[in-house]
Write an enzyme that holds these catalytic residues in place. Structure first.
Site, PDB file in Angstrom:
ATOM      1  N   ASN A  96       0.848  -1.191   0.000  1.00 50.90           N
ATOM      2  CA  ASN A  96       0.000   0.000   0.000  1.00 50.90           C
ATOM      3  C   ASN A  96       0.888   1.247   0.000  1.00 50.90           C
ATOM      4  OD1 ASN A  96      -1.473   2.292   1.062  1.00 50.90           O
ATOM      5  ND2 ASN A  96      -3.103   0.883   1.605  1.00 50.90           N
ATOM      6  N   ARG A 141       3.894  18.913   0.456  1.00 49.14           N
ATOM      7  CA  ARG A 141       4.517  20.041  -0.233  1.00 49.14           C
ATOM      8  C   ARG A 141       3.781  20.433  -1.521  1.00 49.14           C
ATOM      9  NH1 ARG A 141       9.854  21.857   1.159  1.00 49.14           N
ATOM     10  NH2 ARG A 141       9.685  21.921   3.401  1.00 49.14           N
ATOM     11  N   HIS A 148      -4.915  11.617   0.214  1.00 50.15           N
ATOM     12  CA  HIS A 148      -3.574  11.196  -0.231  1.00 50.15           C
ATOM     13  C   HIS A 148      -3.563  10.880  -1.727  1.00 50.15           C
ATOM     14  CE1 HIS A 148      -5.411   7.410   0.954  1.00 50.15           C
ATOM     15  NE2 HIS A 148      -5.170   7.572   2.227  1.00 50.15           N
ATOM     16  N   GLU A 205      -8.581   0.381  -3.255  1.00 49.12           N
ATOM     17  CA  GLU A 205      -9.477   0.415  -2.089  1.00 49.12           C
ATOM     18  C   GLU A 205     -10.456   1.556  -2.282  1.00 49.12           C
ATOM     19  OE1 GLU A 205      -7.326   0.843   1.537  1.00 49.12           O
ATOM     20  OE2 GLU A 205      -6.285  -1.050   1.288  1.00 49.12           O
ATOM     21  N   THR A 217      -7.170   6.352   9.632  1.00 51.57           N
ATOM     22  CA  THR A 217      -7.067   5.258   8.670  1.00 51.57           C
ATOM     23  C   THR A 217      -8.353   4.442   8.784  1.00 51.57           C
ATOM     24  OG1 THR A 217      -5.744   3.346   7.979  1.00 51.57           O
ATOM     25  CG2 THR A 217      -5.827   3.788  10.339  1.00 51.57           C
ATOM     26  N   THR A 218      -8.514   3.448   7.910  1.00 51.96           N
ATOM     27  CA  THR A 218      -9.755   2.668   7.918  1.00 51.96           C
ATOM     28  C   THR A 218      -9.962   2.025   9.290  1.00 51.96           C
ATOM     29  OG1 THR A 218      -9.222   2.151   5.627  1.00 51.96           O
ATOM     30  CG2 THR A 218     -11.052   0.951   6.621  1.00 51.96           C
ATOM     31  N   GLU A 235     -11.115  -9.540   2.535  1.00 54.03           N
ATOM     32  CA  GLU A 235      -9.838  -9.209   3.167  1.00 54.03           C
ATOM     33  C   GLU A 235     -10.129  -9.101   4.656  1.00 54.03           C
ATOM     34  OE1 GLU A 235      -7.315  -6.164   1.452  1.00 54.03           O
ATOM     35  OE2 GLU A 235      -6.630  -5.565   3.451  1.00 54.03           O
ATOM     36  N   GLY A 270      -2.326  -3.028   9.865  1.00 51.58           N
ATOM     37  CA  GLY A 270      -1.535  -3.066  11.093  1.00 51.58           C
ATOM     38  C   GLY A 270      -0.460  -4.147  11.118  1.00 51.58           C
ATOM     39  N   HIS A 285       1.755   0.786   6.176  1.00 51.15           N
ATOM     40  CA  HIS A 285       2.389   1.656   7.174  1.00 51.15           C
ATOM     41  C   HIS A 285       3.755   1.150   7.645  1.00 51.15           C
ATOM     42  CE1 HIS A 285       2.309   4.810  10.210  1.00 51.15           C
ATOM     43  NE2 HIS A 285       2.813   3.918  11.035  1.00 51.15           N
TER      44      HIS A 285
HETATM   45  N1  PXP Z   1      -6.017  -3.208   3.924  1.00 53.86           N
HETATM   46  C1  PXP Z   1      -6.940  -2.213   3.982  1.00 53.86           C
HETATM   47  C2  PXP Z   1      -8.323  -2.524   3.534  1.00 53.86           C
HETATM   48  C3  PXP Z   1      -6.600  -0.929   4.428  1.00 53.86           C
HETATM   49  O1  PXP Z   1      -7.534   0.027   4.482  1.00 53.86           O
HETATM   50  C4  PXP Z   1      -5.256  -0.667   4.787  1.00 53.86           C
HETATM   51  C5  PXP Z   1      -4.860   0.719   5.204  1.00 53.86           C
HETATM   52  O2  PXP Z   1      -5.066   1.611   4.166  1.00 53.86           O
HETATM   53  C6  PXP Z   1      -4.332  -1.716   4.704  1.00 53.86           C
HETATM   54  C7  PXP Z   1      -4.736  -2.978   4.302  1.00 53.86           C
HETATM   55  C8  PXP Z   1      -2.893  -1.515   5.071  1.00 53.86           C
HETATM   56  O3  PXP Z   1      -2.804  -1.239   6.433  1.00 53.86           O
HETATM   57  P1  PXP Z   1      -1.413  -0.753   7.044  1.00 53.86           P
HETATM   58  O4  PXP Z   1      -1.083   0.558   6.411  1.00 53.86           O
HETATM   59  O5  PXP Z   1      -1.695  -0.659   8.499  1.00 53.86           O
HETATM   60  O6  PXP Z   1      -0.400  -1.807   6.697  1.00 53.86           O
END
Ligand code: PXP
Length: 236
Positions: free
Chosen positions: A6, A17, A49, A69, A99-100, A150, A191, A213
């Protein structure tokens, strides 16, 4: 098990910026060159973003797959139907969230979800539903026509190393087994990091992990020494 990277955080940094650096296309290219099976971006309703032009650019440049997504919003659905990503992942979206947060309530809006994903499925786009590891949500997802779920690994990730870890992990495992028995394919994400990801191997048949992340955070520190010393050498 495959890795989907991601790259939303790259766009967050770029937008700080308002220019073009760091480039999301370059980040996608680096991810692909280093083994990512797909690139994920979340086109949020507030475009905080990733922007429309990013998904149009990525779809023309990616060598692997774009996993888009998106929330159940008509304007984003229109874009998805236009660019035709390999897959979309339907997520809930709240404006104020960082975040989600939490999975999509498929059980509570089964008809709405089924209707919403139909045109996407008709276009040949693979549909995945981002849900909590919950029996009711898995069973409802199997009725929608989506090929994938997912599983939201956020709670497991937060509980990793604590007493609740096992309970949260078992929810993921059981949900994956139930989903597979109902004909769904299973991805997971949210996460996951360099410490907690190893337990995903204990879940049979997981297809792909979507991770953002922790990868981008690590990249900052693995890349910072070179970035500082390069600038220093130019200055001296
Ligand atoms: N899967 C989904 C559906 C998400 O919304 C996100 C965060 O945008 C992720 C995976 C990835 O999560 P992370 O950034 O915590 O790895």
């Amino acid at each position: 098990m495959l890795l989907g990277v991601n790259i939303d955080h790259i766009a967050t940094l770029r937008n700080a910026r308002g220019g073009v650096e760091p480039s999301v296309e370059k980040a996608a290219e680096i991810a692909e060159e280093n083994g990512a099976s797909s690139v994920t971006t979340h086109l949020r309703e507030d475009r905080r973003h990733i922007k429309d032009e990013d998904v149009y650019s990525l779809i023309s440049k990616l060598k692997t797959r774009l996993n888009l997504e998106m929330a159940m919003a008509e304007d984003i659905q229109k874009i998805a139907l236009d660019i035709k990503p390999y897959s979309i992942c339907l997520v809930p979206e709240k404006r104020q969230e960082i975040t989600t947060e939490g999975g999509l309530d498929v059980a509570g809006q089964l008809d709405k979800v089924t209707e919403f994903i139909k045109p996407l499925l008709d276009k040949g786009i693979i549909v995945s539903l981002f849900i909590d590891p919950d029996e009711e949500q898995v069973k409802a997802s199997a009725k929608t026509g989506a090929q994938f779920i997912e599983l939201h690994t956020g709670t497991y990730s937060e509980c990793y190393g604590y007493e609740e870890e096992e309970q949260e992990f078992q929810k993921l495992k059981k949900s994956a087994e139930l989903a597979q028995s109902l004909g769904l394919q299973v991805n997971a994400g949210h996460g996951l990091n360099y410490e907690n990801v190893h337990r995903m191997h204990e879940i049979q048949g997981l297809q792909e992990l979507n991770i953002g992340h922790s990868i981008i955070s690590r990249a900052v520190f693995t890349g910072l020494p070179e970035a500082v010393s390069k600038m220093n050498s130019l200055i001296k």
